[in-house]
Write a protein that holds these residues in place. Structure first.
Motif, PDB file in Angstrom:
ATOM      1  N   GLY A  79      18.811 108.089   8.734  1.00  0.00           N
ATOM      2  CA  GLY A  79      19.396 107.604   7.480  1.00  0.00           C
ATOM      3  C   GLY A  79      20.375 108.579   6.845  1.00  0.00           C
ATOM      4  O   GLY A  79      20.427 109.763   7.204  1.00  0.00           O
ATOM      5  N   GLN A 127      26.492 116.185   1.505  1.00  0.00           N
ATOM      6  CA  GLN A 127      26.124 117.501   2.039  1.00  0.00           C
ATOM      7  C   GLN A 127      26.848 117.841   3.346  1.00  0.00           C
ATOM      8  O   GLN A 127      27.067 119.007   3.649  1.00  0.00           O
ATOM      9  CB  GLN A 127      24.607 117.530   2.244  1.00  0.00           C
ATOM     10  N   ASP A 149      20.245 103.829   8.726  1.00  0.00           N
ATOM     11  CA  ASP A 149      19.933 103.295   7.396  1.00  0.00           C
ATOM     12  C   ASP A 149      20.941 103.781   6.353  1.00  0.00           C
ATOM     13  O   ASP A 149      21.332 104.955   6.351  1.00  0.00           O
ATOM     14  CB  ASP A 149      18.520 103.756   7.002  1.00  0.00           C
ATOM     15  N   ARG A 202      14.983  98.012  -5.099  1.00  0.00           N
ATOM     16  CA  ARG A 202      13.855  98.132  -6.028  1.00  0.00           C
ATOM     17  C   ARG A 202      13.607  96.743  -6.601  1.00  0.00           C
ATOM     18  O   ARG A 202      14.472  95.880  -6.500  1.00  0.00           O
ATOM     19  CB  ARG A 202      14.154  99.112  -7.184  1.00  0.00           C
ATOM     20  N   SER A 228      12.389  97.271  -0.904  1.00  0.00           N
ATOM     21  CA  SER A 228      12.081  98.698  -0.844  1.00  0.00           C
ATOM     22  C   SER A 228      11.347  99.081  -2.116  1.00  0.00           C
ATOM     23  O   SER A 228      11.868  98.874  -3.216  1.00  0.00           O
ATOM     24  CB  SER A 228      13.366  99.518  -0.693  1.00  0.00           C
ATOM     25  N   SER A 288      11.557 109.396   3.998  1.00  0.00           N
ATOM     26  CA  SER A 288      11.152 110.777   3.678  1.00  0.00           C
ATOM     27  C   SER A 288       9.883 111.227   4.396  1.00  0.00           C
ATOM     28  O   SER A 288       8.916 111.663   3.759  1.00  0.00           O
ATOM     29  CB  SER A 288      11.015 110.971   2.154  1.00  0.00           C
ATOM     30  N   LEU A 338       9.411 113.888   5.824  1.00  0.00           N
ATOM     31  CA  LEU A 338       9.193 115.330   5.584  1.00  0.00           C
ATOM     32  C   LEU A 338       9.196 115.660   4.091  1.00  0.00           C
ATOM     33  O   LEU A 338       9.273 116.837   3.726  1.00  0.00           O
ATOM     34  CB  LEU A 338      10.291 116.139   6.294  1.00  0.00           C
ATOM     35  N   SER A 367      11.527 115.297   1.921  1.00  0.00           N
ATOM     36  CA  SER A 367      12.792 116.003   1.686  1.00  0.00           C
ATOM     37  C   SER A 367      12.817 117.410   2.290  1.00  0.00           C
ATOM     38  O   SER A 367      13.561 118.276   1.825  1.00  0.00           O
ATOM     39  CB  SER A 367      13.131 116.060   0.189  1.00  0.00           C
ATOM     40  N   LYS A 416       9.847 125.046   5.022  1.00  0.00           N
ATOM     41  CA  LYS A 416      11.026 125.866   4.730  1.00  0.00           C
ATOM     42  C   LYS A 416      11.108 126.322   3.270  1.00  0.00           C
ATOM     43  O   LYS A 416      11.861 127.225   2.942  1.00  0.00           O
ATOM     44  CB  LYS A 416      12.297 125.111   5.120  1.00  0.00           C
ATOM     45  N   ARG A 456      18.590 121.150   1.474  1.00  0.00           N
ATOM     46  CA  ARG A 456      18.762 120.019   0.543  1.00  0.00           C
ATOM     47  C   ARG A 456      18.429 120.436  -0.887  1.00  0.00           C
ATOM     48  O   ARG A 456      19.173 120.164  -1.820  1.00  0.00           O
ATOM     49  CB  ARG A 456      17.860 118.852   0.963  1.00  0.00           C
ATOM     50  N   SER A 461      20.488 117.286   8.398  1.00  0.00           N
ATOM     51  CA  SER A 461      21.785 117.831   8.007  1.00  0.00           C
ATOM     52  C   SER A 461      22.475 118.496   9.192  1.00  0.00           C
ATOM     53  O   SER A 461      23.573 119.010   9.055  1.00  0.00           O
ATOM     54  CB  SER A 461      21.618 118.836   6.857  1.00  0.00           C
ATOM     55  N   GLN A 487      18.144 119.781  13.906  1.00  0.00           N
ATOM     56  CA  GLN A 487      16.980 119.144  13.247  1.00  0.00           C
ATOM     57  C   GLN A 487      16.641 117.834  13.948  1.00  0.00           C
ATOM     58  O   GLN A 487      15.463 117.516  14.162  1.00  0.00           O
ATOM     59  CB  GLN A 487      17.275 118.885  11.764  1.00  0.00           C
ATOM     60  N   ASN A 502      13.171 116.961  15.579  1.00  0.00           N
ATOM     61  CA  ASN A 502      12.384 115.866  14.998  1.00  0.00           C
ATOM     62  C   ASN A 502      12.155 114.711  15.982  1.00  0.00           C
ATOM     63  O   ASN A 502      11.106 114.071  15.962  1.00  0.00           O
ATOM     64  CB  ASN A 502      13.069 115.363  13.725  1.00  0.00           C
TER      65      ASN A 502
HETATM   66  P1  NDP Z   1      13.077 113.707   5.180  1.00  0.00           P
HETATM   67  O1  NDP Z   1      11.958 113.724   4.214  1.00  0.00           O
HETATM   68  O2  NDP Z   1      12.727 113.859   6.617  1.00  0.00           O
HETATM   69  O3  NDP Z   1      14.104 114.855   4.746  1.00  0.00           O
HETATM   70  C1  NDP Z   1      15.228 115.114   5.560  1.00  0.00           C
HETATM   71  C2  NDP Z   1      15.820 116.479   5.203  1.00  0.00           C
HETATM   72  O4  NDP Z   1      14.869 117.520   5.518  1.00  0.00           O
HETATM   73  C3  NDP Z   1      17.038 116.769   6.048  1.00  0.00           C
HETATM   74  O5  NDP Z   1      18.203 116.212   5.497  1.00  0.00           O
HETATM   75  C4  NDP Z   1      17.047 118.281   6.091  1.00  0.00           C
HETATM   76  O6  NDP Z   1      17.591 118.768   4.856  1.00  0.00           O
HETATM   77  C5  NDP Z   1      15.556 118.605   6.145  1.00  0.00           C
HETATM   78  N1  NDP Z   1      15.066 118.683   7.525  1.00  0.00           N
HETATM   79  C6  NDP Z   1      14.926 117.654   8.416  1.00  0.00           C
HETATM   80  N2  NDP Z   1      14.426 118.096   9.570  1.00  0.00           N
HETATM   81  C7  NDP Z   1      14.242 119.423   9.439  1.00  0.00           C
HETATM   82  C8  NDP Z   1      13.747 120.419  10.303  1.00  0.00           C
HETATM   83  N3  NDP Z   1      13.338 120.119  11.524  1.00  0.00           N
HETATM   84  N4  NDP Z   1      13.688 121.701   9.841  1.00  0.00           N
HETATM   85  C9  NDP Z   1      14.106 122.011   8.602  1.00  0.00           C
HETATM   86  N5  NDP Z   1      14.589 121.108   7.722  1.00  0.00           N
HETATM   87  C10 NDP Z   1      14.656 119.811   8.145  1.00  0.00           C
HETATM   88  O7  NDP Z   1      13.892 112.351   5.094  1.00  0.00           O
HETATM   89  P2  NDP Z   1      14.867 111.783   3.930  1.00  0.00           P
HETATM   90  O8  NDP Z   1      14.349 112.125   2.588  1.00  0.00           O
HETATM   91  O9  NDP Z   1      16.253 112.160   4.289  1.00  0.00           O
HETATM   92  O10 NDP Z   1      14.677 110.225   4.149  1.00  0.00           O
HETATM   93  C11 NDP Z   1      15.104 109.641   5.396  1.00  0.00           C
HETATM   94  C12 NDP Z   1      15.926 108.416   5.121  1.00  0.00           C
HETATM   95  O11 NDP Z   1      15.133 107.459   4.442  1.00  0.00           O
HETATM   96  C13 NDP Z   1      17.137 108.605   4.204  1.00  0.00           C
HETATM   97  O12 NDP Z   1      18.249 109.152   4.856  1.00  0.00           O
HETATM   98  C14 NDP Z   1      17.371 107.183   3.753  1.00  0.00           C
HETATM   99  O13 NDP Z   1      18.055 106.469   4.757  1.00  0.00           O
HETATM  100  C15 NDP Z   1      15.957 106.664   3.603  1.00  0.00           C
HETATM  101  N6  NDP Z   1      15.503 106.743   2.198  1.00  0.00           N
HETATM  102  C16 NDP Z   1      15.228 105.569   1.556  1.00  0.00           C
HETATM  103  C17 NDP Z   1      14.837 105.554   0.238  1.00  0.00           C
HETATM  104  C18 NDP Z   1      14.546 104.258  -0.434  1.00  0.00           C
HETATM  105  O14 NDP Z   1      14.378 104.216  -1.658  1.00  0.00           O
HETATM  106  N7  NDP Z   1      14.498 103.160   0.293  1.00  0.00           N
HETATM  107  C19 NDP Z   1      14.699 106.797  -0.536  1.00  0.00           C
HETATM  108  C20 NDP Z   1      14.983 107.982   0.231  1.00  0.00           C
HETATM  109  C21 NDP Z   1      15.351 107.938   1.558  1.00  0.00           C
HETATM  110  P3  NDP Z   1      18.302 120.206   4.704  1.00  0.00           P
HETATM  111  O15 NDP Z   1      18.664 120.725   6.051  1.00  0.00           O
HETATM  112  O16 NDP Z   1      19.467 119.924   3.851  1.00  0.00           O
HETATM  113  O17 NDP Z   1      17.307 121.053   3.997  1.00  0.00           O
END
Ligand code: NDP
Length: 325
Positions: free
Chosen positions: A19, A27, A49, A126, A155, A211, A213, A215, A221, A231, A292, A296, A300
């Motif tokens: 996503g 970013q 996504d 929502r 969602s 999410s 992880l 975020s 980390k 992030r 990002s 990763q 993952n």
């Molecule tokens: P995560 O909780 O997996 O967070 C992802 C972030 O974690 C990355 O952008 C990166 O950020 C960090 N990360 C990922 N893998 C690693 C790793 N192996 N080691 C270290 N850091 C890592 O997922 P998202 O919160 O991004 O959610 C995924 C998707 O879900 C979104 O892109 C979106 O499409 C969807 N979503 C939907 C929502 C809804 O309301 N329906 C709300 C939120 C998300 P960094 O490197 O910058 O630290």
């Protein structure tokens, strides 16, 4: 890659998908977005996504331009969008919510930004208490029958509302919601595991979870400090930093701190264990990853192998640890 049915539908999504939230259009630059999409697709990821609200529509433009440049066959991947919030910061009253007007306009705009003829998945991002469920279902049914959307869903809707939409659709021979997109991770599990439990089978509902992880918190980390290139280190993500690090008075951060030692027992990274944990729930159609950088995604996507090798005793041990932390 493993592929799973989207609930009772015939659509098979990759168990891990990718996503754009807070990364595309914010970013990471266009080239990084393109390279991550290409890498994910080459690894068998078939669902990307997105949403109108991500980077005020720019995340969809970035994804659309990248897919155009990569020239991937349209029948080899699925795309989503979501409507509700409008394109912040200041959408007009006609440009937000789930009215027929906004759902229709937002669909057309997403198609333009993503440069495609149809959305595979379209979500009501929502619930909207100002729009009757009947209006939402009728609008989504129309978009599906027009060929602009293949499957529609919700969602973060309460189970009772999803049920009401499904019942209205059934009673009027309309196409009902096929999927939900809830948050689901080791720190946030109640809605997926308890609230929705009665409706998976009765509605044939699939879930595309977000999410995994929390975020990035579940990678470990953030245990010592907030890295500047992460992030939560982004200046425009101050609200998210607070929401994630201070969740439940810091209890989430404390529980996440226990994960690296647990992951070491199973010879995987904390991120892989956290993602594998999401995958082991059979109701999950796909776990939507965020990333990002390509490294990763590489780490993952290997969570799939971890999920496949851990047995019931291992999962019980992990659950015991989660309960104790
Ligand atoms: P995560 O909780 O997996 O967070 C992802 C972030 O974690 C990355 O952008 C990166 O950020 C960090 N990360 C990922 N893998 C690693 C790793 N192996 N080691 C270290 N850091 C890592 O997922 P998202 O919160 O991004 O959610 C995924 C998707 O879900 C979104 O892109 C979106 O499409 C969807 N979503 C939907 C929502 C809804 O309301 N329906 C709300 C939120 C998300 P960094 O490197 O910058 O630290």
């Amino acid at each position: 890659m493993e592929y799973r049915r989207l609930g009772s539908s015939g659509l098979k999504l990759s168990a891990l998908s990718f996503g754009a939230w807070v990364t595309f259009g914010r970013q990471v630059d266009q080239r990084a977005a393109r390279d991550m999409l290409a890498y994910a697709h080459a690894q068998g990821v078939n669902f990307f996504d997105n949403a109108e609200v991500y980077a005020h529509g720019v995340a969809e433009e970035v994804m659309g331009a990248a897919l155009h440049e990569l020239a991937l066959p349209r029948d080899s991947y699925c795309l989503s969008s979501k409507a509700y919030f409008g394109r912040l910061p200041d959408p007009a009253p006609t440009q937000r919510g789930l009215s027929r007007k906004h759902l229709t306009d937002a669909c057309h705009q997403a198609l333009r930004r993503l440069r495609v003829d149809y959305l595979d998945l379209y979500y009501c991002h929502r619930p909207d208490e100002d729009t009757p469920v009947a209006e939402i279902v009728l609008t989504m049914d129309t978009l599906v029958r027009q060929g602009k959307v293949l499957y529609w869903g919700t969602s973060e809707w309460p189970a009772v509302l999803i049920n009401a939409a499904a019942e209205f659709a059934h009673a009027h021979h309309l196409i009902g919601p096929q999927m939900e997109q809830p948050q689901y991770n080791m720190l946030h599990r109640e809605r997926v595991e308890q609230e929705y439990a009665p409706i998976y089978n009765s509605l044939g509902l699939g879930i595309t979870t977000w999410s995994p992880l929390a975020s990035g918190l579940l990678t470990g980390k953030y245990a010592a400090k907030v890295p500047a290139d992460s992030r939560l280190g982004q200046s425009d993500n101050a609200w998210l930093r607070e929401a994630v690090l201070d969740a439940e008075g810091g209890a989430h951060a404390r529980r996440a701190a226990a994960l690296p030692a647990l992951a070491m027992e199973f010879e995987c990274s904390p991120a892989q264990l956290a993602i594998a944990w999401c995958l082991k729930n059979p109701h999950v159609s796909t776990v939507i990853l965020g990333a990002s950088r390509i490294s990763q995604l590489e780490e993952n996507l290997a969570a799939l192998a971890v999920a496949q090798r851990l047995d019931a005793a291992a999962w019980q041990h992990i659950e015991n640890n989660l309960a104790a932390s």
